[in-house]
Design an enzyme around this catalytic site. Sequence first.
Site, PDB file in Angstrom:
ATOM      1  N   SER A   1      -8.146   3.495 -12.355  1.00  0.00           N
ATOM      2  CA  SER A   1      -8.295   3.978 -11.245  1.00  0.00           C
ATOM      3  C   SER A   1      -6.953   4.539 -10.582  1.00  0.00           C
ATOM      4  O   SER A   1      -6.836   5.099  -9.364  1.00  0.00           O
ATOM      5  CB  SER A   1      -8.868   3.066 -10.119  1.00  0.00           C
TER       6      SER A   1
ATOM      7  N   LYS B   1     -10.658  -1.364  -1.308  1.00  0.00           N
ATOM      8  CA  LYS B   1      -9.437  -0.377  -1.258  1.00  0.00           C
ATOM      9  C   LYS B   1      -9.267   0.140  -0.034  1.00  0.00           C
ATOM     10  O   LYS B   1      -7.916   0.198   0.574  1.00  0.00           O
ATOM     11  CB  LYS B   1      -9.316   0.568  -2.448  1.00  0.00           C
TER      12      LYS B   1
END
Length: 818
Positions: free
Chosen positions: A656, A699
Amino acid sequence: MTTLSKLKPKDLRKLCDPKDFPFASTAELEPLEGIIGQERAVKSVEFGLDIKSEGYNIFLAGISGTGKVTLARNLVEKRAQQDPAPFDWCYVFNFRNPDRPRLLQLPAGKGRRLARDMDRLVNNLRKMISKAFESQHFEMHRNRILGSFLDSTNLMYQKLEKMAQAEGFTISRSQHGISTIPLRDGKPLDQEEFATLDDETKQELLERSKALQEKINEAMREYKELERTVREKMRVLEVETARSVMVPYFAALYETYREHAKVISYLEEVHQDVLENLELFAGQQEEMQFPAALFRRIDKKAAFKRYKVNVLVDNEGRDHAPVVYETNPTYANLFGTIEYESEFGILSTDFTRVRAGAVHRANGGYLILHVTDLFKNFFVWDTLKRVLKNREITIESVLKTFSVTSSEVLEPEPMPVEVKVILIGEPLMYYLLYTYDEEFRQLFKIRADFEVEMPRTGEHVSKYAQFVSCVVRRHGLRHFTREAVARLVDYGTWLAEDQKKLTTLFDRINDIIFEANVWASREKCERVEKRHVQKAIDEKRSRSDLLEAKVLELISEGTIIIDVHGEAVGQINGLAVYSLGDYWFGKPCRITARTFMGEKGVINIEREVRMSGSIHTKGVLTLAGYLGAQYAQDKPLSLSASLTFEQTYEGIEGDSASAAELFAILSSLSGVPIRQGIAVTGSINQNGEIQPIGGVNQKIEGFFKVCKLKGLDGRQGVIIPKQNIANLMLPDEIVDAVRKGKFSIWAIGHVNEGIEILMGKPAGKREANGDFTKDSVHYLVDRQLAKWAERRTRGIGRQGQAEVLPRGRRIRPRREGK
């Protein structure tokens, strides 16, 4: 483009409108029956229950909390209602082979009846036989036989006495038998007188005594034969007397169990054994001193045990098939055991100490087990497979199984087994067993997969409310208002990480229901309100966020260096997710890139020191593919770039951060700085397309907390893949910040979009002449790579020329790396 990709507050979450609920509180709702969102699993289980063929046992595969146990119990118990009650099973004494108890099969409820009938039979026989032996009629016949015997023996003795007198002797009876004594003048000769006789006389008396003793011995043989005859007559008398007493009782039992051939056979053996052991029933009490009397009582008690019936499985009162859910499947609990008792330091057992296990109780029905529990116990898995494969179960002593002792061991007759097993476990356990255990594939042919999420439809939202009503009523909690239910629905969507989904992890919803009820009780509210649900969610997170708080503290102190203001070349904030059991949180990580002329390509520092997982390494290698395709079509890629996660001291996994790593490399190559207030998450492919990632909410929240800590200035935000828009379920604080322009979230689908947001310059595109748009980021990168390629080409050319040494000697051309 920057404006177009910026998300609006309405895109950041999907809320449930309480007005959509046609109730004021869950008190108005009917409780939910069954579970929701597992239609695929329901069909699989129902199909598996319909098939009665061998091998069609069922494995329920799903993570914990998806309702596997609830579904199994509901569907199996519903199906069990349609199946008939199974048989009773009993163990009885085997008169031919005492070490192998016999198994009897009886209709439900008749096993206990047989046990009661046998106890009643033995008690009646003990009383009636004893009474018959004490009756006047029995005494008369007994005395007649004994009188005849005594007359015969007296007559025999008189004959012997006359015979002895005729020979000059008399006879004497003692415990050692009959002996002869010589007479003198009609009186017995004693030892002293016998010693005074001359030798000739002594010898004559001895010879006459010897001849007489032979005649006496012959008479004694006749006596013993007579005694044996009398004993047989007495035995016949006792048997006939007992038989006359026993016949009515046994006849009643033969009539009761005439349809069960094995029971009739057993009763006939009991009948015969009683006749052979009448001394047990005679009731004669021998006066003995301890411990002889004690041993006599113990022996008699043990002897009567043979007439007991051990009801192994009792289905009395049951009108349908059993459903057994064994939570502790040890060997003994599952397959039964043979118990032992210590008598004077010796371990002993008998058929009455054979105990059933869960398989016996579930015979004719269904057995539900957790697969992980099976593997915690020795021998259980292999034995279960053997039972299902052979369709019979043999009860063995645990002592024998583990070879602990060589004590007395029984071998009960095996029981036929007809049971459907439902195993519950994680998907990984199913895959491992299917791959490595061939017998598992043959025995568990039905697999039911459980979803962790379901579509967020109006029907499912309504059933969510019914689920809340069910939990509230079952546990006596406060009912929830519709606003509180709506907040629970939103929480279910947050857990599913998809605006179009709801979680099926109902154990986590359960937790919030119970905890919200506690907060409502503290405020002495009659109903659970929305604020109580929110309080439960916040407090649940607060109990688990210690590590996150420590990380934020380190960032605030500057120990962990994170910049959220200004610009920097070759430096960007990536986003990582840390998992701590049931709690996940996001943390920004500084990623730096340094580029220089060379041919090593992209160097992953984490990989070099073995801190990089395979997926992260793959993401870094993908960058080289993109750079080559983008910039090395007309020249060699003369590039060495080092990438690292600063201040990271644990392993790194996942791809990611590959988009962030690419932006850092492009910034370093172009010299264009990156806005430090923008963090990036997303993976990249070789075409420059941004691909979705997991944990997007955590996140964003993690970076927002850091920005808030260091001061929001309106220029901060997060770039995410556009595919992750559907996963956004952000809290009120972030949504309000976006609405007020203090924080931004961009969703992109290609590298070029991210370049323009992060660097404030056009990404550029390749023109007809093959060059990129002038002064664009791609143009600057391509120009830098072209310079390095040209310098490297010139350098190789110079190194390829021969060198002339001072004395005119020549050497071979030098090559790089040699």
